[in-house]
Design a protein around this motif. Sequence first.
Motif, PDB file in Angstrom:
ATOM      1  N   ILE A   1       3.902  -8.478   0.669  1.00 14.60           N
ATOM      2  CA  ILE A   1       2.969  -8.819   1.749  1.00 14.60           C
ATOM      3  C   ILE A   1       1.796  -9.518   1.069  1.00 14.60           C
ATOM      4  O   ILE A   1       0.919  -8.876   0.503  1.00 14.60           O
ATOM      5  N   ARG A   2       1.825 -10.857   1.081  1.00 17.62           N
ATOM      6  CA  ARG A   2       0.873 -11.654   0.299  1.00 17.62           C
ATOM      7  C   ARG A   2      -0.580 -11.425   0.699  1.00 17.62           C
ATOM      8  O   ARG A   2      -1.448 -11.302  -0.162  1.00 17.62           O
ATOM      9  N   ASN A   3      -0.853 -11.364   1.995  1.00 13.46           N
ATOM     10  CA  ASN A   3      -2.256 -11.243   2.395  1.00 13.46           C
ATOM     11  C   ASN A   3      -2.851  -9.879   2.038  1.00 13.46           C
ATOM     12  O   ASN A   3      -4.073  -9.732   1.990  1.00 13.46           O
ATOM     13  N   LEU A   4      -2.028  -8.895   1.742  1.00 15.02           N
ATOM     14  CA  LEU A   4      -2.523  -7.577   1.332  1.00 15.02           C
ATOM     15  C   LEU A   4      -2.344  -7.348  -0.166  1.00 15.02           C
ATOM     16  O   LEU A   4      -2.633  -6.258  -0.663  1.00 15.02           O
ATOM     17  N   ASP A   5      -1.853  -8.364  -0.896  1.00 15.71           N
ATOM     18  CA  ASP A   5      -1.564  -8.248  -2.331  1.00 15.71           C
ATOM     19  C   ASP A   5      -0.705  -7.020  -2.597  1.00 15.71           C
ATOM     20  O   ASP A   5      -0.966  -6.251  -3.529  1.00 15.71           O
TER      21      ASP A   5
ATOM     22  N   ASP B   1      -1.720  -6.167   8.482  1.00 18.34           N
ATOM     23  CA  ASP B   1      -3.097  -6.295   8.025  1.00 18.34           C
ATOM     24  C   ASP B   1      -3.668  -4.899   7.900  1.00 18.34           C
ATOM     25  O   ASP B   1      -3.064  -3.923   8.355  1.00 18.34           O
ATOM     26  N   LYS B   2      -4.836  -4.792   7.310  1.00 16.52           N
ATOM     27  CA  LYS B   2      -5.520  -3.516   7.204  1.00 16.52           C
ATOM     28  C   LYS B   2      -6.582  -3.472   8.303  1.00 16.52           C
ATOM     29  O   LYS B   2      -7.495  -4.288   8.315  1.00 16.52           O
ATOM     30  N   VAL B   3      -6.431  -2.548   9.242  1.00 22.72           N
ATOM     31  CA  VAL B   3      -7.329  -2.439  10.386  1.00 22.72           C
ATOM     32  C   VAL B   3      -7.946  -1.045  10.373  1.00 22.72           C
ATOM     33  O   VAL B   3      -7.224  -0.043  10.411  1.00 22.72           O
ATOM     34  N   ASN B   4      -9.262  -0.990  10.295  1.00 24.81           N
ATOM     35  CA  ASN B   4      -9.984   0.291  10.246  1.00 24.81           C
ATOM     36  C   ASN B   4      -9.422   1.217   9.177  1.00 24.81           C
ATOM     37  O   ASN B   4      -9.260   2.413   9.396  1.00 24.81           O
TER      38      ASN B   4
ATOM     39  N   TYR C   1      -3.025   0.495   7.287  1.00 18.41           N
ATOM     40  CA  TYR C   1      -2.102  -0.639   7.266  1.00 18.41           C
ATOM     41  C   TYR C   1      -1.403  -0.687   8.619  1.00 18.41           C
ATOM     42  O   TYR C   1      -0.824   0.292   9.070  1.00 18.41           O
ATOM     43  N   THR C   2      -1.479  -1.856   9.258  1.00 18.36           N
ATOM     44  CA  THR C   2      -1.067  -2.000  10.642  1.00 18.36           C
ATOM     45  C   THR C   2      -0.149  -3.202  10.829  1.00 18.36           C
ATOM     46  O   THR C   2      -0.442  -4.295  10.332  1.00 18.36           O
ATOM     47  N   VAL C   3       0.969  -2.973  11.540  1.00 15.11           N
ATOM     48  CA  VAL C   3       1.859  -4.071  11.919  1.00 15.11           C
ATOM     49  C   VAL C   3       1.208  -4.800  13.080  1.00 15.11           C
ATOM     50  O   VAL C   3       0.927  -4.214  14.120  1.00 15.11           O
TER      51      VAL C   3
END
Length: 98
Positions: A49-53, A83-86, A89-91
């Motif tokens: 998951i590139r955007n989360l490294d 993405d990471k939300v609050n 890790y969230t789909v």
Amino acid sequence: MFQRHAGAATGGFKPTSGDAAAGALPASEAEVRKVDTAAGKITLKHGEIRNLDMPPMTMVFQARDPALLGKVKAGDKVRFTADKVNGAYTVMSLEPAP
């Protein structure tokens, strides 16, 4: 919330939540291991998951919209964004892989 990304040319920061960011997230491929609709969670064996490294691994994600979980079952191959939300890790999007 902001996350520093390795390799950023200017050392800038990128927002990691919100509707605008969801459309720009790179898709990753995964296999569904478990779906827990009651808790709004899904376990995915995913690629990078590139955007989360984040390297490939199996982990549990929250679902941004629990309705996404009704589309899949254990064993399905999927494409998703996360993405990471609050702090979780969230789909953000989920669809069957072609």
